[in-house]
Write a protein that holds these residues in place. Structure first.
Motif, PDB file in Angstrom:
ATOM      1  N   GLY A 238       4.997 -13.891  13.745  1.00  9.07           N
ATOM      2  CA  GLY A 238       6.198 -13.469  14.458  1.00  9.07           C
ATOM      3  C   GLY A 238       5.839 -12.936  15.838  1.00  9.07           C
ATOM      4  O   GLY A 238       4.893 -12.158  15.980  1.00  9.07           O
ATOM      5  N   ILE A 239       6.572 -13.384  16.853  1.00 11.41           N
ATOM      6  CA  ILE A 239       6.323 -12.962  18.231  1.00 11.41           C
ATOM      7  C   ILE A 239       7.464 -12.024  18.639  1.00 11.41           C
ATOM      8  O   ILE A 239       8.582 -12.472  18.907  1.00 11.41           O
TER       9      ILE A 239
ATOM     10  N   SER B 242      18.044  -9.643  26.093  1.00  5.78           N
ATOM     11  CA  SER B 242      18.996  -8.797  26.812  1.00  5.78           C
ATOM     12  C   SER B 242      19.733  -7.846  25.888  1.00  5.78           C
ATOM     13  O   SER B 242      20.137  -6.757  26.282  1.00  5.78           O
ATOM     14  N   ASP B 243      19.889  -8.238  24.622  1.00  9.87           N
ATOM     15  CA  ASP B 243      20.675  -7.451  23.681  1.00  9.87           C
ATOM     16  C   ASP B 243      19.832  -6.652  22.712  1.00  9.87           C
ATOM     17  O   ASP B 243      20.356  -6.106  21.754  1.00  9.87           O
ATOM     18  N   GLY B 244      18.503  -6.625  22.905  1.00  9.94           N
ATOM     19  CA  GLY B 244      17.656  -5.881  21.986  1.00  9.94           C
ATOM     20  C   GLY B 244      16.335  -6.580  21.756  1.00  9.94           C
ATOM     21  O   GLY B 244      15.512  -6.689  22.662  1.00  9.94           O
ATOM     22  N   MET B 245      16.119  -7.105  20.556  1.00 10.76           N
ATOM     23  CA  MET B 245      14.828  -7.672  20.197  1.00 10.76           C
ATOM     24  C   MET B 245      15.004  -8.734  19.121  1.00 10.76           C
ATOM     25  O   MET B 245      15.772  -8.554  18.178  1.00 10.76           O
ATOM     26  N   LEU B 246      14.288  -9.847  19.277  1.00  6.81           N
ATOM     27  CA  LEU B 246      14.236 -10.888  18.257  1.00  6.81           C
ATOM     28  C   LEU B 246      12.771 -11.175  17.952  1.00  6.81           C
ATOM     29  O   LEU B 246      11.880 -10.890  18.764  1.00  6.81           O
ATOM     30  N   ILE B 247      12.510 -11.755  16.770  1.00  4.35           N
ATOM     31  CA  ILE B 247      11.133 -12.087  16.392  1.00  4.35           C
ATOM     32  C   ILE B 247      11.076 -13.562  15.981  1.00  4.35           C
ATOM     33  O   ILE B 247      11.130 -13.889  14.786  1.00  4.35           O
TER      34      ILE B 247
ATOM     35  N   LYS C  62       5.801 -20.994  23.659  1.00  9.01           N
ATOM     36  CA  LYS C  62       6.614 -20.876  24.867  1.00  9.01           C
ATOM     37  C   LYS C  62       8.070 -21.274  24.574  1.00  9.01           C
ATOM     38  O   LYS C  62       9.015 -20.606  24.999  1.00  9.01           O
ATOM     39  N   GLY C  63       8.245 -22.371  23.817  1.00 10.16           N
ATOM     40  CA  GLY C  63       9.594 -22.816  23.483  1.00 10.16           C
ATOM     41  C   GLY C  63      10.350 -21.805  22.636  1.00 10.16           C
ATOM     42  O   GLY C  63      11.535 -21.550  22.853  1.00 10.16           O
TER      43      GLY C  63
ATOM     44  N   ARG D 223      15.079 -15.798  24.377  1.00 11.76           N
ATOM     45  CA  ARG D 223      15.585 -15.086  25.550  1.00 11.76           C
ATOM     46  C   ARG D 223      16.882 -15.689  26.072  1.00 11.76           C
ATOM     47  O   ARG D 223      17.678 -14.998  26.701  1.00 11.76           O
ATOM     48  N   ALA D 224      17.084 -16.986  25.813  1.00  9.44           N
ATOM     49  CA  ALA D 224      18.313 -17.646  26.263  1.00  9.44           C
ATOM     50  C   ALA D 224      19.433 -17.518  25.235  1.00  9.44           C
ATOM     51  O   ALA D 224      20.537 -18.018  25.454  1.00  9.44           O
TER      52      ALA D 224
END
Length: 269
Positions: A172-173, A178-183, A202-203, A209-210
């Motif tokens: 998990g990265i 913008s709204d917090g955090m994703l993994i 990268k993808g 982020r998008a």
């Protein structure tokens, strides 16, 4: 099938049983999907065709400020209260953090690493076209994946009285959005070549982020990496993702004096 090739096949409606893999052991790669379709696939095409998750963003409510009708009920010296409705992403993040700190005992260990060789590897590979955009994080993902393969008990998690060892190494990265955090999760990271890992990591991060992460992007993680090396942060305590057994927190690379065979020199730490 590489995760990138699988995503492209899904987006372009390609039947993978009709594709011949050119990778190691017959593994299907992006170039094999392109050969099947008869043309090269650009990043723009992949992004345009990708199945996306619509992240719920509730309308921002007006702040709950004191009005003339409620002014008498407010304490004279008290400041008016503000209330912001959290998005579903931030609500989920908050719930997972509480779940993690409540149910998972955390034990923190910190070590300084000499990364001169890593810095040299990064500078030598980055000019090559297959490693365009190479970062320390991608190199460390690969290093961690190989370490987990060597010590599989670290790729485990506690589950109802048992230690559940995961058959795959899925990293998990931790990604700020913008709204917090994703993994987003890089599947079978130990089996990917470094060039494939760079492309797919990268993808995953770009889609996160998008706000265009696919459901499978965010599932199946067995170990996470949280990197704050882009900030002047020496070390910090990351939080274990529920369902996983450990997390690696990475600070910034800086120059420091290093003792080397009785001599002091400047090293990358």
């Amino acid at each position: 099938v590489s995760p990138l090739a699988r995503n492209i096949a899904l987006s372009f409606g390609v039947d993978l049983t009709r594709v011949t893999g050119s990778g190691e052991g017959g593994r299907i790669l992006k170039r094999d999907i392109e050969a099947h379709l008869g043309h090269q696939i650009t990043d723009e095409e992949i992004e345009e065709r990708s199945v996306v998750i619509e992240i719920e963003r509730p309308a921002k409510p007006a702040p709950l400020l004191a009005t003339a009708e409620t002014a008498e009920a407010e304490p004279a010296a008290g400041a008016p209260r503000l209330c912001e409705q959290l998005s579903s992403v931030r609500q989920t993040m908050a719930q997972r953090m509480v779940e993690s700190k409540t149910n998972i005992p955390h034990s923190y260990m910190t070590a300084k690493l000499l990364v001169d060789a890593l810095a040299k590897m990064k500078s030598s590979l980055k000019p090559l076209p297959q490693y365009e955009g190479l970062t320390y994080n991608q190199l460390l993902i690969k290093a961690v994946a190989l370490a987990l393969r060597a010590v599989p008990r670290m790729n485990s998690a506690y589950d109802q009285g048992a230690l559940r060892q995961c058959p795959e190494i899925n990293i998990g990265i931790v990604t700020a959005v913008s709204d917090g955090m994703l993994i987003p999760v890089l599947k079978q990271a130990d089996r990917l070549s470094l060039a494939d890992l760079v492309i797919e990591a990268k993808g995953l991060v770009q889609r996160a982020r998008a706000g265009r992460s696919k459901p499978e992007d965010l599932q199946g993680g067995t170990f996470s990496i949280c990197n704050m090396g882009m900030f002047p942060v020496e070390n910090f305590n990351a939080i274990i993702t529920p369902g996983q057994g450990a997390v690696l927190a990475i600070g910034s690379v800086s120059e420091e004096p290093v003792a080397d065979n009785g001599q002091v020199r400047i090293g990358q730490i």
